[in-house]
Design a protein around this motif. Structure first.
Motif, PDB file in Angstrom:
ATOM      1  N   ASN A  17       1.911   3.073   3.153  1.00 41.74           N
ATOM      2  CA  ASN A  17       1.943   1.774   2.507  1.00 41.74           C
ATOM      3  C   ASN A  17       0.682   0.964   2.729  1.00 41.74           C
ATOM      4  OD1 ASN A  17       4.374   1.941   1.202  1.00 41.74           O
ATOM      5  ND2 ASN A  17       5.544   1.282   2.992  1.00 41.74           N
ATOM      6  N   SER A  18      -0.173   1.423   3.615  1.00 44.42           N
ATOM      7  CA  SER A  18      -1.397   0.665   3.876  1.00 44.42           C
ATOM      8  C   SER A  18      -2.478   1.592   4.411  1.00 44.42           C
ATOM      9  CB  SER A  18      -1.142  -0.447   4.888  1.00 44.42           C
ATOM     10  OG  SER A  18      -0.946   0.102   6.165  1.00 44.42           O
ATOM     11  N   LEU A  19      -3.711   1.095   4.383  1.00 46.05           N
ATOM     12  CA  LEU A  19      -4.830   1.858   4.924  1.00 46.05           C
ATOM     13  C   LEU A  19      -4.628   2.147   6.404  1.00 46.05           C
ATOM     14  CD1 LEU A  19      -8.215   0.452   3.574  1.00 46.05           C
ATOM     15  CD2 LEU A  19      -7.248   2.715   3.240  1.00 46.05           C
ATOM     16  N   VAL A  70     -14.800  -0.892  -8.851  1.00 40.74           N
ATOM     17  CA  VAL A  70     -15.711   0.242  -8.673  1.00 40.74           C
ATOM     18  C   VAL A  70     -14.977   1.531  -8.993  1.00 40.74           C
ATOM     19  CG1 VAL A  70     -17.211  -0.855  -6.960  1.00 40.74           C
ATOM     20  CG2 VAL A  70     -15.237   0.439  -6.195  1.00 40.74           C
ATOM     21  N   LEU A 111      -7.385  -0.936  -3.341  1.00 38.17           N
ATOM     22  CA  LEU A 111      -8.295  -1.193  -2.239  1.00 38.17           C
ATOM     23  C   LEU A 111      -9.226  -2.327  -2.607  1.00 38.17           C
ATOM     24  CD1 LEU A 111      -9.610   2.441  -1.694  1.00 38.17           C
ATOM     25  CD2 LEU A 111      -8.154   1.196  -0.099  1.00 38.17           C
ATOM     26  N   ALA A 159      -9.955   0.487  -7.006  1.00 42.60           N
ATOM     27  CA  ALA A 159     -10.873   0.044  -5.955  1.00 42.60           C
ATOM     28  C   ALA A 159     -11.749  -1.081  -6.477  1.00 42.60           C
ATOM     29  CB  ALA A 159     -11.743   1.206  -5.484  1.00 42.60           C
ATOM     30  N   SER A 216      -2.264   6.604 -13.159  1.00 41.29           N
ATOM     31  CA  SER A 216      -1.473   7.734 -12.680  1.00 41.29           C
ATOM     32  C   SER A 216      -1.357   7.678 -11.160  1.00 41.29           C
ATOM     33  CB  SER A 216      -2.116   9.053 -13.114  1.00 41.29           C
ATOM     34  OG  SER A 216      -3.009   9.519 -12.133  1.00 41.29           O
ATOM     35  N   ALA A 217      -0.424   8.489 -10.658  1.00 39.72           N
ATOM     36  CA  ALA A 217      -0.125   8.417  -9.230  1.00 39.72           C
ATOM     37  C   ALA A 217      -1.296   8.834  -8.344  1.00 39.72           C
ATOM     38  CB  ALA A 217       1.087   9.285  -8.923  1.00 39.72           C
ATOM     39  N   VAL A 218      -2.183   9.676  -8.891  1.00 38.12           N
ATOM     40  CA  VAL A 218      -3.281  10.117  -8.049  1.00 38.12           C
ATOM     41  C   VAL A 218      -4.499   9.206  -8.177  1.00 38.12           C
ATOM     42  CG1 VAL A 218      -2.571  12.518  -8.005  1.00 38.12           C
ATOM     43  CG2 VAL A 218      -4.126  11.711  -9.783  1.00 38.12           C
ATOM     44  N   GLU A 219      -4.321   8.082  -8.853  1.00 35.32           N
ATOM     45  CA  GLU A 219      -5.435   7.154  -8.952  1.00 35.32           C
ATOM     46  C   GLU A 219      -5.266   6.027  -7.957  1.00 35.32           C
ATOM     47  OE1 GLU A 219      -6.433   5.880 -12.899  1.00 35.32           O
ATOM     48  OE2 GLU A 219      -5.830   7.823 -13.712  1.00 35.32           O
ATOM     49  N   VAL A 220      -6.357   5.328  -7.770  1.00 34.03           N
ATOM     50  CA  VAL A 220      -6.324   4.164  -6.905  1.00 34.03           C
ATOM     51  C   VAL A 220      -7.303   3.157  -7.498  1.00 34.03           C
ATOM     52  CG1 VAL A 220      -8.107   5.069  -5.361  1.00 34.03           C
ATOM     53  CG2 VAL A 220      -6.499   3.369  -4.513  1.00 34.03           C
ATOM     54  N   THR A 276     -12.050  -3.657   4.597  1.00 35.31           N
ATOM     55  CA  THR A 276     -11.361  -3.174   3.405  1.00 35.31           C
ATOM     56  C   THR A 276      -9.867  -3.328   3.603  1.00 35.31           C
ATOM     57  OG1 THR A 276     -13.112  -1.581   2.920  1.00 35.31           O
ATOM     58  CG2 THR A 276     -10.954  -1.175   1.926  1.00 35.31           C
ATOM     59  N   TRP A 309      -1.265   1.102  -5.950  1.00 35.48           N
ATOM     60  CA  TRP A 309      -2.068   1.232  -4.732  1.00 35.48           C
ATOM     61  C   TRP A 309      -3.494   0.788  -5.026  1.00 35.48           C
ATOM     62  CZ3 TRP A 309      -4.369   2.203  -0.210  1.00 35.48           C
ATOM     63  CH2 TRP A 309      -3.561   2.511   0.900  1.00 35.48           C
ATOM     64  N   ASN A 314      -4.310   7.462  -2.430  1.00 36.10           N
ATOM     65  CA  ASN A 314      -4.172   7.130  -3.846  1.00 36.10           C
ATOM     66  C   ASN A 314      -2.711   6.774  -4.100  1.00 36.10           C
ATOM     67  OD1 ASN A 314      -2.667   9.516  -4.209  1.00 36.10           O
ATOM     68  ND2 ASN A 314      -4.538  10.679  -4.601  1.00 36.10           N
ATOM     69  N   GLY A 315      -2.367   6.632  -5.346  1.00 36.18           N
ATOM     70  CA  GLY A 315      -1.027   6.163  -5.676  1.00 36.18           C
ATOM     71  C   GLY A 315       0.091   7.057  -5.160  1.00 36.18           C
ATOM     72  N   SER A 316      -0.245   8.292  -4.783  1.00 38.21           N
ATOM     73  CA  SER A 316       0.825   9.171  -4.333  1.00 38.21           C
ATOM     74  C   SER A 316       0.809   9.395  -2.822  1.00 38.21           C
ATOM     75  CB  SER A 316       0.724  10.516  -5.055  1.00 38.21           C
ATOM     76  OG  SER A 316      -0.511  11.135  -4.765  1.00 38.21           O
ATOM     77  N   GLN A 335     -10.529  -0.579  12.247  1.00 41.96           N
ATOM     78  CA  GLN A 335     -11.356  -0.240  11.096  1.00 41.96           C
ATOM     79  C   GLN A 335     -12.800  -0.629  11.370  1.00 41.96           C
ATOM     80  OE1 GLN A 335     -11.969  -2.256   6.952  1.00 41.96           O
ATOM     81  NE2 GLN A 335      -9.933  -1.354   6.904  1.00 41.96           N
ATOM     82  N   THR A 392     -12.729  -3.850  -0.885  1.00 41.29           N
ATOM     83  CA  THR A 392     -13.735  -3.996   0.166  1.00 41.29           C
ATOM     84  C   THR A 392     -14.355  -5.363  -0.036  1.00 41.29           C
ATOM     85  OG1 THR A 392     -14.143  -1.620   0.201  1.00 41.29           O
ATOM     86  CG2 THR A 392     -15.844  -3.039   1.138  1.00 41.29           C
ATOM     87  N   GLY A 428      -6.256  -2.357   1.996  1.00 40.98           N
ATOM     88  CA  GLY A 428      -5.693  -1.423   1.022  1.00 40.98           C
ATOM     89  C   GLY A 428      -4.230  -1.182   1.286  1.00 40.98           C
ATOM     90  N   ASN A 429      -3.405  -1.351   0.269  1.00 43.69           N
ATOM     91  CA  ASN A 429      -1.989  -1.026   0.407  1.00 43.69           C
ATOM     92  C   ASN A 429      -1.345  -0.922  -0.970  1.00 43.69           C
ATOM     93  OD1 ASN A 429      -0.955  -3.664  -0.431  1.00 43.69           O
ATOM     94  ND2 ASN A 429      -1.766  -4.393   1.524  1.00 43.69           N
ATOM     95  N   ALA A 430      -0.070  -0.644  -0.977  1.00 46.19           N
ATOM     96  CA  ALA A 430       0.641  -0.378  -2.226  1.00 46.19           C
ATOM     97  C   ALA A 430       1.116  -1.647  -2.925  1.00 46.19           C
ATOM     98  CB  ALA A 430       1.833   0.539  -1.942  1.00 46.19           C
ATOM     99  N   PHE A 431       0.969  -2.809  -2.247  1.00 47.25           N
ATOM    100  CA  PHE A 431       1.630  -4.023  -2.755  1.00 47.25           C
ATOM    101  C   PHE A 431       0.686  -5.123  -3.220  1.00 47.25           C
ATOM    102  CE2 PHE A 431       3.911  -2.326   1.009  1.00 47.25           C
ATOM    103  CZ  PHE A 431       4.902  -1.654   0.313  1.00 47.25           C
TER     104      PHE A 431
END
Lengths: 233, 233
Positions: free
Chosen positions: B54-56, A47, A93, A8, A2-6, A80, A91, B48-50, B77, A95, A82-85
């Motif tokens: 586009n990046s940390l 994780v 991450l 990791a 879902s959109a609110v997940e990430v 770390t 999205w 998160n996904g929303s 960072q 580490t 982290g990005n959408a791509f």
DNA sequence: AAAATAGTGTCTATTAGACAATATGTC
DNA sequence: GACATATTGTCTAATAGACACTATTTT
């Protein structure tokens, strides 16, 4: 997802000296799942709330232990990304950790192998996700720290020769290191109790025998020198 | 939050020189939501996904921009802290950044304020979550880098005096810095094109006027010196 | 002139780097 | 003895640190 997940994860850049001492090798794992199933990638673990680990560091240790069946001589978090791509699932991450292994470290599993770093930097082997970038960043960190610390010694067994130490430093820095400078650093380490002369010798095929030193780390991190091994010059 | 989720955030340790140049201050934000609602904590954003980022790095910039309404002179960072206990909601990750602000940086918002680092390290002010640890780690990074780089200059306006540079270095390191050594470093920076003598002067209340220098960063990171300041003394 | 602050010059200590000299083994 | 390799010693260069000295301003 879902959109609110990430998503990791913790990924390990585990390095060892190549058997000929001429360069570094990175431990890769053949992926068993999608995405990029079947490709060689960095070993790692996801994780989230259901991981058995209580911390990122613990997850990193587990990731390496489950793959390599061995403890690294040194491990540290590098950063770390982290990005959408970077992951097609959304999205994410990662580490990532630098781990330095004993050169005697061998691997039993079918799905694990060491690859020369050269073959990655020359793009002969391409890693999925942004793992190539993670490896590059990790090597940059290793090189930067090797300029002013004893970090290269963690790529050697506890008992080593001056030539071993020189090879390790050169592998970390990617360029020749002055013999006198390295010997003086070993002498400094000896005074500080970080290195001991065992009194034993190692007889190479030809020539004068080599003194065998012992590495005795005195703290969590490497020993820090006050000057850099001059990068340019 | 389900077991396969993880709470990921970016937190900013934004530092500026105190107005009297005698120490550092960190930007804190009064929390508007639970947990720890109403307490002073590090400014940050959830990723998160929303997230719109586009990046940390972009998320870190946004976190600071939305709070401080200004760009930092430097941002990097520092690391990621992740475990099952730091947030009462469950397994969580925080990737934290060091940001160095112009000392003229002022804050309009009610819910934002600068706090002396001293008051944190002496436990006069206690931060929620593990934010105290994140601040400590960040300051350690700043001090370590200040030993062998031009990083302290990013705590000053582009035009500064030798005394400003000395104060900045001392604030980063938490101890006195040799005046001659600092001047020699500025001279090195001048030769390398990182610093320019503007030719203008600043007249203190009493005594000889001060030369005004200008900071001209030539790359993404700070200038690196080949030796450390104050080995141990 | 006195006081205050800024800036310069000189000397030492430390450590990297170049390279010669010496030691200790094999063949 | 010739050769190969390891180790030691000597000299130079770069830079941090201590400190004396000079410079420029206000009062």
């Amino acid at each position: 997802m879902s959109a609110v997940e990430v998503l990791a994860s913790v990924d390990i850049v585990a390095l060892r000296l190549a058997p000929d001492l001429q360069g570094l090798q990175v431990l890769l794992h053949r992926r068993e799942r999608e995405p990029h199933r079947g490709q060689w990638a960095l070993p790692g673990v996801i994780v989230n709330g259901s991981t058995p680990d209580n911390s990122l560091d613990a997850a990193a240790e587990r990731a390496l232990r489950e793959k390599a069946q061995a403890l690294p001589r040194h491990m540290e978090q590098v950063g770390t990304e982290g990005n959408a791509f970077r992951d097609p699932r959304g999205w994410s991450l990662s580490t990532y950790y630098l781990a330095l292994l004993d050169p005697a470290q061998s691997i039993e599993a079918e799905q694990l192998a060491f690859f020369d770093l050269d073959s990655l930097s020359t793009r002969k082997v391409l890693l999925p996700f942004d793992h190539g970038l993670l490896v590059q960043r990790t090597c940059e960190r290793l090189a930067a720290k090797s300029l002013y610390s004893s970090l290269p010694l963690y790529l050697l067994p506890t008992r080593f020769t001056v030539l071993d130490a020189l090879s390790a430093a050169q592998a970390c820095l990617g360029r020749p290191v002055n013999n006198t400078s390295l010997r003086k650093r070993l002498e400094r380490l000896r005074e500080a109790g970080w290195v001991r002369d065992t009194g034993e010798r190692n007889q190479p095929r030809l020539g004068r025998p080599q003194q065998l030193y012992e590495h005795l780390p005195q703290g969590v991190g490497p020993f820090l020198f006050e000057r850099s091994l001059l990068p340019e010059a």
